[in-house]
Write an enzyme that holds these catalytic residues in place. Structure first.
Site, PDB file in Angstrom:
ATOM      1  N   TYR A 161      24.496  34.905  28.277  1.00 32.28           N
ATOM      2  CA  TYR A 161      25.459  34.777  29.373  1.00 32.28           C
ATOM      3  C   TYR A 161      24.930  34.144  30.664  1.00 32.28           C
ATOM      4  O   TYR A 161      25.590  33.302  31.258  1.00 32.28           O
ATOM      5  CB  TYR A 161      26.027  36.179  29.681  1.00 32.28           C
ATOM      6  CG  TYR A 161      26.723  36.269  30.998  1.00 32.28           C
ATOM      7  CD1 TYR A 161      28.021  35.773  31.153  1.00 32.28           C
ATOM      8  CD2 TYR A 161      26.092  36.832  32.108  1.00 32.28           C
ATOM      9  CE1 TYR A 161      28.659  35.828  32.379  1.00 32.28           C
ATOM     10  CE2 TYR A 161      26.725  36.896  33.340  1.00 32.28           C
ATOM     11  CZ  TYR A 161      28.000  36.389  33.468  1.00 32.28           C
ATOM     12  OH  TYR A 161      28.629  36.441  34.674  1.00 32.28           O
ATOM     13  N   CYS A 204      18.757  37.506  40.297  1.00 30.47           N
ATOM     14  CA  CYS A 204      18.589  36.408  41.257  1.00 30.47           C
ATOM     15  C   CYS A 204      17.982  35.157  40.626  1.00 30.47           C
ATOM     16  O   CYS A 204      17.576  35.152  39.475  1.00 30.47           O
ATOM     17  CB  CYS A 204      17.671  36.875  42.363  1.00 30.47           C
ATOM     18  SG  CYS A 204      18.117  38.491  42.959  1.00 30.47           S
ATOM     19  N   ASN A 240      12.724  37.886  41.395  1.00 33.87           N
ATOM     20  CA  ASN A 240      13.844  38.055  40.478  1.00 33.87           C
ATOM     21  C   ASN A 240      13.453  39.114  39.466  1.00 33.87           C
ATOM     22  O   ASN A 240      12.418  38.990  38.823  1.00 33.87           O
ATOM     23  CB  ASN A 240      14.134  36.718  39.767  1.00 33.87           C
ATOM     24  CG  ASN A 240      15.133  36.873  38.641  1.00 33.87           C
ATOM     25  OD1 ASN A 240      16.017  37.727  38.709  1.00 33.87           O
ATOM     26  ND2 ASN A 240      14.995  36.060  37.616  1.00 33.87           N
ATOM     27  N   GLY A 241      14.282  40.155  39.332  1.00 30.44           N
ATOM     28  CA  GLY A 241      13.969  41.187  38.346  1.00 30.44           C
ATOM     29  C   GLY A 241      14.140  42.565  38.935  1.00 30.44           C
ATOM     30  O   GLY A 241      14.790  42.734  39.975  1.00 30.44           O
ATOM     31  N   GLY A 288      23.361  34.015  41.556  1.00 26.33           N
ATOM     32  CA  GLY A 288      23.598  34.944  42.660  1.00 26.33           C
ATOM     33  C   GLY A 288      24.326  34.233  43.775  1.00 26.33           C
ATOM     34  O   GLY A 288      23.904  33.153  44.186  1.00 26.33           O
TER      35      GLY A 288
HETATM   36  P1  AMP Z   1      33.941  42.955  30.890  1.00 24.20           P
HETATM   37  O1  AMP Z   1      35.232  42.419  31.365  1.00 24.20           O
HETATM   38  O2  AMP Z   1      33.419  44.015  31.816  1.00 24.20           O
HETATM   39  O3  AMP Z   1      33.951  43.391  29.474  1.00 24.20           O
HETATM   40  O4  AMP Z   1      32.887  41.791  30.981  1.00 24.20           O
HETATM   41  C1  AMP Z   1      32.798  40.816  29.972  1.00 24.20           C
HETATM   42  C2  AMP Z   1      32.558  39.484  30.561  1.00 24.20           C
HETATM   43  O5  AMP Z   1      31.507  39.572  31.501  1.00 24.20           O
HETATM   44  C3  AMP Z   1      32.182  38.442  29.571  1.00 24.20           C
HETATM   45  O6  AMP Z   1      33.177  37.452  29.684  1.00 24.20           O
HETATM   46  C4  AMP Z   1      30.838  37.908  30.022  1.00 24.20           C
HETATM   47  O7  AMP Z   1      30.933  36.508  30.183  1.00 24.20           O
HETATM   48  C5  AMP Z   1      30.573  38.547  31.348  1.00 24.20           C
HETATM   49  N1  AMP Z   1      29.282  39.233  31.493  1.00 24.20           N
HETATM   50  C6  AMP Z   1      28.440  39.688  30.576  1.00 24.20           C
HETATM   51  N2  AMP Z   1      27.386  40.336  31.151  1.00 24.20           N
HETATM   52  C7  AMP Z   1      27.588  40.286  32.472  1.00 24.20           C
HETATM   53  C8  AMP Z   1      26.874  40.773  33.609  1.00 24.20           C
HETATM   54  N3  AMP Z   1      25.750  41.483  33.516  1.00 24.20           N
HETATM   55  N4  AMP Z   1      27.387  40.493  34.821  1.00 24.20           N
HETATM   56  C9  AMP Z   1      28.541  39.827  34.950  1.00 24.20           C
HETATM   57  N5  AMP Z   1      29.269  39.366  33.926  1.00 24.20           N
HETATM   58  C10 AMP Z   1      28.817  39.603  32.694  1.00 24.20           C
END
Ligand code: AMP
Ligand code: SF4
Length: 475
Positions: A254, A12, A112-113, A38
């Site tokens: 990210y 969040c 948040n956390g 979020g």
């Molecule tokens: P995936 O398709 O499951 O391999 O997710 C990879 C993509 O998710 C990358 O393009 C990242 O930008 C993004 N990403 C990385 N960590 C997260 C996260 N915790 N929640 C949502 N997106 C993520």
């Protein structure tokens, strides 16, 4: 990028302000700047001379606060939250700020956390008669504060005592009748910054919220610090000894917005350096470099600059795919990637393409994009990832839930490359990432949490620690 498509998302975002006559309006703007943290719920609580007021709901900030709904939120102090719900379960009752009214004083809390001992604390509180209205960790703090009411302790001491019982990653903002309180966990795992807008104090998960309202960033909230802001000014206290800093690496990789700074380090610049570092760690013969919008563009620019391979806009994101399109099944996720991203054929056809992404979680995105680029005529697709492989779950509020979801767990890089059908696959080394982000090398691991990359957790992990997504099921 594409967070919504996978049902994965960031934790969040919180915001707080003390001493401004447009407190709710500024909080609303601040929450807009934090919207990427979020999208499933938003809320604002304000304090006027008579008490606490709150408005919240499910949806985006502009959906929850449409029309003149801010008008009723009077007062010169406010807190707000944008929320992603995986941690504590969906449902309007979990949207924050949570407001607790009692004869010993009312308070609004946003968080948040993720608390790693929430379950344990909750069970013990329930045995002592507490009744929980939500599945949120935040309510645990409220009950702990309430439990110590009545004695000789001041409100500040009660809050300190309660905070000292919490374990995990947490950034809290509390609005009480006495003031705005701001707390950061002893390892400072989630970003939380303090700023100033004229005479008013502001606090936010990311500094981009300060920029939007014209506030100046003063500093980060310190590990184990409790800041109390009221009409007497700002006081810094602490509820715990400062532990080793362990800022979430994924904030740099990210989550955070490129225009935010964490502990003085700009996110875009850090990502760009990660891209440059990657280009130092691997040699690839290719014609164009492209990034997956939005979070990997900075790293792609860095990779291009260092490698000398031109950067091109090879993928376009459709910003207007509604959240209602997005369903959390794997099949829908895969379909969703198609809805959201398109290749630019003129850029990639007949070219050897380097596709830069910030991370690989399940591998869905990379796999789809590799295929998409090949279908658009790319002759080779080399995937470079501006972070090390994600191999371990996160217990601190980030929805990298189980290692069985993570494509890199228990697989070699070559096996992952094979699964995503790329010509080559390269991950940034952990050392390279730390160096490129550039936090102080004096701090252990440069003051960063690396647990999802290394499996080494910066806090104790309880044997019965419940993963964020399991909480809902276990209750
Ligand atoms: P995936 O398709 O499951 O391999 O997710 C990879 C993509 O998710 C990358 O393009 C990242 O930008 C993004 N990403 C990385 N960590 C997260 C996260 N915790 N929640 C949502 N997106 C993520
Ligand atoms: Fe961030 Fe990973 Fe640590 Fe979780 S385990 S706090 S996602 S670095």
């Amino acid at each position: 990028m594409l967070a919504e498509l996978r049902g994965l998302n960031e934790e969040c975002g919180v915001f707080g302000i003390w001493g401004h006559e447009e407190a709710s309006q500024l909080t609303y703007y601040g929450l807009h700047a934090l919207q990427h943290r979020g999208q499933e719920g938003a809320g604002i609580a304000t304090k006027n001379g008579k008490g606490l007021l709150v408005k919240k709901g499910e949806g985006l900030v502009n959906e929850v606060f449409s029309g003149d709904s801010l008008k009723g939120l009077t007062g010169n102090s406010a807190i707000g939250q944008v929320r992603y719900t995986t941690e504590d379960g969906r449902g309007a009752e979990n949207v924050q700020p949570l407001v607790f009214r009692s004869t010993t004083g009312s308070m609004a809390i946003a968080h948040n956390g993720n608390l790693i001992n929430a379950q344990e604390l909750k069970e013990s509180l329930e045995k002592q008669g507490s009744i929980f209205q939500t599945t949120s960790d935040t309510e645990v703090l409220a009950h702990l504060i309430k439990k110590s009411a009545g004695g000789a302790l001041t409100q500040r001491d009660r809050v300190k005592k309660a905070l000292s019982m919490l374990k995990g990653a947490f950034a809290f903002v509390l609005l009480t009748e006495e003031g705005l309180m701001v707390a950061q966990d002893p390892n400072a795992m989630r970003p939380l910054s303090l700023g100033k807008l004229g005479d008013a104090w502001v606090v936010a998960s990311e500094t981009c919220a300060f920029d939007l309202i014209g506030a100046e960033t003063i500093r980060s909230v310190e590990p184990g610090e409790l800041i109390i802001i009221n009409n007497k000014g700002l006081q810094s206290d602490r509820f715990a000894e400062a532990g080793d800093r362990a800022m979430c690496s994924m904030e740099y990789v990210y989550f955070s917005r490129p225009d935010s700074d964490i502990d003085g380090i700009n996110i875009h610049m850090a990502r760009k350096r990660c891209g440059k570092q990657l280009a130092k760690e691997v040699q690839i013969e290719a014609d164009v470099v492209t990034g997956v919008p939005d979070s990997s563009i900075s790293a792609a620019i860095g990779f291009s600059e260092e490698s000398g391979i031109p950067y091109e806009l090879g993928l376009i994101k459709n910003r207007y795919v509604g959240r209602t399109f997005i369903q959390p099944t794997q099949a829908m996720r895969e379909r969703g990637v198609k809805l959201k991203l398109s290749p630019v054929q003129q850029v990639v056809a007949g070219k050897r393409v380097v596709m830069v992404d910030d991370s690989i979680v399940r591998g869905t995105t990379s796999k789809r994009i590799v295929k998409m680029l090949r279908d658009a005529g790319a002759t080779e697709v080399h995937v470079v990832i501006a972070a090390p492989p994600l191999v371990s779950p996160c217990f601190y509020g980030v929805d990298i839930s189980t290692d069985s979801d993570l494509i890199a767990t228990g697989r070699s890089v070559e096996e992952v490359r094979d699964l995503i059908a790329a010509d080559s696959l390269t991950f940034l080394s952990a050392e390279g990432m730390l160096k490129a982000i550039g936090r102080s090398p004096e701090m252990k691991n440069c003051g960063q949490c690396l647990a999802c990359f290394t499996g080494e957790y910066p806090t104790e992990i309880y044997a019965d620690t419940v993963l964020p997504h399991e909480k809902e099921l276990s209750r």
